[in-house]
Design a protein around this motif. Structure first.
Motif, short mmCIF file in Angstrom:
data_model
loop_
_atom_site.label_atom_id
_atom_site.label_comp_id
_atom_site.label_asym_id
_atom_site.label_seq_id
_atom_site.Cartn_x
_atom_site.Cartn_y
_atom_site.Cartn_z
N VAL A 103 0.87 -1.18 0.00
CA VAL A 103 0.00 0.00 0.00
C VAL A 103 0.91 1.23 0.00
CG1 VAL A 103 -1.75 1.31 1.25
CG2 VAL A 103 -1.83 -1.19 1.25
N PRO A 104 0.86 2.06 -1.06
CA PRO A 104 1.78 3.19 -1.12
C PRO A 104 1.33 4.35 -0.24
CG PRO A 104 0.34 3.19 -3.04
CD PRO A 104 -0.02 1.97 -2.23
N TYR A 105 2.24 5.26 0.04
CA TYR A 105 1.85 6.55 0.64
C TYR A 105 1.03 7.33 -0.37
CZ TYR A 105 5.65 5.87 4.11
OH TYR A 105 6.47 5.40 5.10
N PRO A 106 0.11 8.20 0.08
CA PRO A 106 -0.62 9.04 -0.88
C PRO A 106 0.19 10.27 -1.30
CG PRO A 106 -1.46 9.41 1.32
CD PRO A 106 -0.39 8.37 1.45
N PHE A 107 1.52 10.17 -1.19
CA PHE A 107 2.42 11.26 -1.62
C PHE A 107 3.68 10.60 -2.18
CE2 PHE A 107 2.46 10.71 3.03
CZ PHE A 107 3.75 10.23 3.22
N ILE A 108 4.58 11.39 -2.71
CA ILE A 108 5.79 10.87 -3.35
C ILE A 108 6.57 9.98 -2.38
CG2 ILE A 108 7.07 12.96 -2.73
CD1 ILE A 108 8.67 12.64 -5.31
N LYS A 109 7.08 8.87 -2.88
CA LYS A 109 7.83 7.94 -2.02
C LYS A 109 9.14 8.61 -1.62
CE LYS A 109 9.19 3.08 -1.81
NZ LYS A 109 10.54 2.94 -1.37
N PRO A 110 9.40 8.74 -0.32
CA PRO A 110 10.62 9.43 0.09
C PRO A 110 11.87 8.57 -0.15
CG PRO A 110 9.39 8.68 2.02
CD PRO A 110 8.56 8.35 0.83
N TYR A 111 12.98 9.26 -0.37
CA TYR A 111 14.28 8.59 -0.53
C TYR A 111 14.71 7.98 0.80
CZ TYR A 111 19.37 8.24 -1.02
OH TYR A 111 20.66 7.79 -1.00
N LYS A 112 14.41 8.70 1.88
CA LYS A 112 14.82 8.23 3.22
C LYS A 112 13.86 8.81 4.26
CE LYS A 112 19.03 7.78 5.97
NZ LYS A 112 20.34 8.38 6.27
N PHE A 164 22.85 17.37 16.49
CA PHE A 164 22.26 16.44 15.51
C PHE A 164 22.58 16.95 14.11
CE2 PHE A 164 18.62 15.40 12.69
CZ PHE A 164 18.85 14.03 12.61
N ARG A 165 23.15 16.07 13.30
CA ARG A 165 23.49 16.42 11.91
C ARG A 165 22.70 15.54 10.97
NH1 ARG A 165 28.13 19.61 11.85
NH2 ARG A 165 29.02 19.79 13.93
N LEU A 166 21.96 16.19 10.08
CA LEU A 166 21.20 15.46 9.07
C LEU A 166 21.94 15.60 7.74
CD1 LEU A 166 18.74 13.89 8.11
CD2 LEU A 166 17.51 16.04 7.90
N LYS A 167 22.53 14.49 7.29
CA LYS A 167 23.27 14.51 6.03
C LYS A 167 22.32 14.11 4.90
CE LYS A 167 28.02 13.88 7.55
NZ LYS A 167 27.96 13.98 8.99
N VAL A 168 22.23 14.96 3.88
CA VAL A 168 21.30 14.71 2.78
C VAL A 168 22.03 14.77 1.44
CG1 VAL A 168 19.30 15.60 4.04
CG2 VAL A 168 20.64 17.16 2.61
N LYS A 169 21.37 14.19 0.42
CA LYS A 169 21.89 14.26 -0.94
C LYS A 169 21.05 15.27 -1.73
CE LYS A 169 23.74 9.59 -1.05
NZ LYS A 169 23.62 8.22 -1.53
N PRO A 170 21.65 15.93 -2.70
CA PRO A 170 20.88 16.89 -3.50
C PRO A 170 19.79 16.18 -4.32
CG PRO A 170 23.26 17.21 -3.81
CD PRO A 170 23.09 15.92 -3.06
N GLY A 171 18.69 16.92 -4.53
CA GLY A 171 17.64 16.43 -5.42
C GLY A 171 16.85 15.24 -4.92
N LYS A 172 16.79 15.06 -3.60
CA LYS A 172 16.05 13.92 -3.03
C LYS A 172 14.92 14.44 -2.13
CE LYS A 172 18.98 10.61 -4.41
NZ LYS A 172 18.61 9.70 -5.50
N THR A 173 13.95 13.56 -1.88
CA THR A 173 12.86 13.90 -0.95
C THR A 173 13.00 13.07 0.32
OG1 THR A 173 11.37 14.45 -2.76
CG2 THR A 173 10.35 13.96 -0.64
N TYR A 174 13.07 13.73 1.46
CA TYR A 174 13.21 13.07 2.76
C TYR A 174 11.89 13.23 3.52
CZ TYR A 174 18.21 12.73 1.87
OH TYR A 174 19.43 12.42 1.32
N LEU A 175 11.49 12.15 4.23
CA LEU A 175 10.32 12.23 5.11
C LEU A 175 10.83 12.42 6.53
CD1 LEU A 175 7.17 11.84 5.34
CD2 LEU A 175 7.67 9.49 5.99
N LEU A 176 10.54 13.57 7.11
CA LEU A 176 10.92 13.84 8.50
C LEU A 176 9.72 13.51 9.38
CD1 LEU A 176 12.78 17.26 8.12
CD2 LEU A 176 13.66 14.94 7.78
N ARG A 177 9.94 12.63 10.35
CA ARG A 177 8.88 12.24 11.28
C ARG A 177 9.07 13.06 12.56
NH1 ARG A 177 6.30 7.37 10.13
NH2 ARG A 177 6.98 6.29 8.23
N LEU A 178 8.30 14.14 12.68
CA LEU A 178 8.49 15.09 13.79
C LEU A 178 7.63 14.69 14.99
CD1 LEU A 178 8.22 18.44 11.77
CD2 LEU A 178 10.26 17.05 12.19
N ILE A 179 8.24 14.76 16.17
CA ILE A 179 7.56 14.44 17.43
C ILE A 179 7.95 15.49 18.45
CG2 ILE A 179 7.37 12.76 19.33
CD1 ILE A 179 8.33 10.61 17.25
#
Length: 528
Positions: A103-112, A164-179
């Motif tokens: 079952v997919p997310y109803p939004f773009i599949k995140p890279y991470k 806290f360091r968040l290392k990301v790659k250019p041109g990707k979509t990340y899903l941040l789970r905020l609490i």
């Protein structure tokens, strides 16, 4: 400090929608402890909900208890935390609920996917802080810092290495789970030069919207998409969180920060030049920016699609009007207190009742039919003495103290208006309801008008949540269907207000069918 498995924040619980989750909790510390699975519906598993003296007695030193529940119809981010005294200051962690397989997310599949938990750091033992506050009747000492995933970050003295360091790659979509796991503070959060797309709130999908800044109250969770820049930016970006403040009491006026760093595919960027990269800082709203808070809250709407409908109750069986706010109790004889005056203690209440937890669990008393002497069922459905709730406060600010509950027959539809009061100052209160999601129909400032305000309710696509901020000097209206038998706690998620009595509980009776009844307690349910 008290931790789970030696980790701070504690270990993440990952499951899929429909999974049964079994967690064995053994208590090796001197404090009584319980774990609450915040936002999990707990359908027919009320014994696993976790608030001390509500659904269970706490787990005593050397004892164990197995929490056993099934995740029904939920997917997204929730969290778990201690639910005894102030131990949740260090005992908390994420619950990640993936959709069912294929079952997919109803939004773009995140890279991470990356959990980001905001917390509060105290140098002193929080149990000592709350004990001292209750003895003096004054406000408790505030935290020394806020944290992102347990780390305070570079804006505090000596904490640069704890960032806290968040290392990301250019041109990707990340899903941040905020609490937001902070004890007592709503927080603004932003990443310099980046935009979030909010896609989920309290493990329910929402209509996506873009924002540069998030406001998140204690108890709330949100999933946001972060789209990184297409090309390596030759810069670093600060991600910062600091409080949104509405009350008149003292607060921790500090800022926690992490760093968003881009990974470069080229070998041009050496480690020496990473240190010399320009660091961009976000501009957060001012501490008391209530207009931002109001506009941000209005953006949340249920997806309300064929696959993810918003099943808003359209008829109402029972209506309730609850005032929430601060008040006073007289100081004990021969003692000088540090409350609003030296003869009073700070307290908090719903409908002027400051809730007193019993010494035995409410759910056990209800299930065994032995509620006499434990609780009464006469919690007022509206204030006994109406007054101008957001105007000049009454002269007498004393509250009553008691263990009073509301009984709801199975499948009752409930409409509840939560009204802030200006007693000892208007303040935003994040109210959390256990065992249920609810729909947020409307909100505004001033006193709720039952003749005019319901006409403005959103019954089409209101957001569905388990924790909602009651606006400072205003009201919020919610609806839910009481389809889950048990005893369900409702309280302010600012821990100081819960300690002072801003809490109550609903008893939802069994239905007629077998799957509408609360099963008997597990054999290892802790004893008081």
């Amino acid at each position: 400090m008290v931790t789970v498995n030696g980790q701070f924040p504690g270990p993440r619980v990952t499951a899929r929608e429909g999974d049964r989750v079994v967690v064995n909790v053994t208590n090796y510390v001197s404090n009584n402890i319980t774990i609450h699975w915040h936002g999990i519906r707990q359908l027919q598993s009320g014994w696993a909900d976790g608030p001390a003296y509500v659904t269970q007695c706490p787990i005593q030193t050397g004892q164990s208890y197995v929490y056993n529940f099934t995740i029904v119809g939920q997917r997204g981010t929730l969290w778990w935390h201690a639910h005894a005294s102030w131990l949740r200051s260090t005992v908390y962690g994420p619950i990640i609920i993936l959709p069912k397989r294929n079952v997919p997310y109803p939004f773009i599949k995140p890279y991470k996917e990356v959990p980001i938990i905001f917390g509060e750091w105290f140098n002193a033992d929080t149990e000592a802080i709350v004990t001292q506050s209750l003895q003096t009747g004054g406000g408790p000492n505030v935290s020394e810092a806020y944290t992102i995933n347990g780390l305070p970050g570079p804006l505090y003295n000596c904490s640069t290495k704890d960032t806290f360091r968040l290392k990301v790659k250019p041109g990707k979509t990340y899903l941040l789970r905020l609490i937001n796991a902070a004890l007592n503070d709503e927080l603004f959060f932003s990443i310099a030069n980046h935009t979030f797309t909010v896609v989920d709130a309290d493990a329910v999908y929402v209509k996506p919207f873009n924002t540069k800044t998030i406001l998140i109250t204690p108890g709330q969770t949100s999933n946001v998409l972060l789209k990184t820049k297409l090309h390596y930016p030759r810069a670093k970006f600060l991600m910062s969180a600091r409080p949104y403040v509405t009350g008149s009491g003292t607060f921790d006026n500090s800022t926690t920060a992490g760093i968003l760093e881009y990974e470069s595919s080229s070998t041009v960027v050496s480690t020496t030049s990473v240190k010399n990269l320009k660091l961009y800082k976000p501009v957060l709203p001012v501490l008391n920016d209530t207009s931002f808070a109001t506009n941000f809250a209005k953006k949340f709407r249920s997806l309300a699609s064929a696959q993810f409908p918003a099943n808003v109750p359209l008829t109402v069986d029972k209506r309730f009007f609850f005032t929430v706010g601060l008040g006073t109790n007289p100081c004990p004889k021969n003692q000088i207190c540090q409350g609003p005056s030296n003869t009073t203690k700070f307290t908090a209440s719903i409908n002027n009742v400051s809730f007193v937890l019993p010494s035995t669990a409410l759910l056990q008393a209800h299930f065994s039919g032995k509620s006499k002497g434990v609780y009464s069922t006469n919690f007022p459905k509206s204030p006994l003495i109406p007054f101008n709730y957001t105007g000049t406060p009454p002269n007498n600010t004393n509250v009553s103290n008691g263990t009073q509950l509301v009984v709801l027959p199975f499948n009752t539809t409930v409409e509840l208006v939560l009204q802030d009061t200006s007693i000892l100052g208007a303040e935003s209160h994040p109210l959390h309801l256990h065992g249920y999601n609810f729909f947020v129909l409307g909100r505004d400032f001033g006193n709720y008008d039952p003749n005019k305000d319901p006409a403005k309710f959103n019954l089409v696509d209101p957001v569905e949540r388990n924790t909602i901020g009651v606006p400072a000097g205003g009201w919020v209206a919610i609806r839910f269907l009481a389809d889950n038998p048990g005893v369900w706690f409702m309280h302010c998620h600012l821990e100081v207000h819960t300690t002072w009595g801003l809490k109550m509980a609903w008893v939802v009776s069994d239905g007629k069918l077998p799957n509408q009844k609360l099963p008997p307690p597990p054999s290892d349910l802790p004893k008081c």
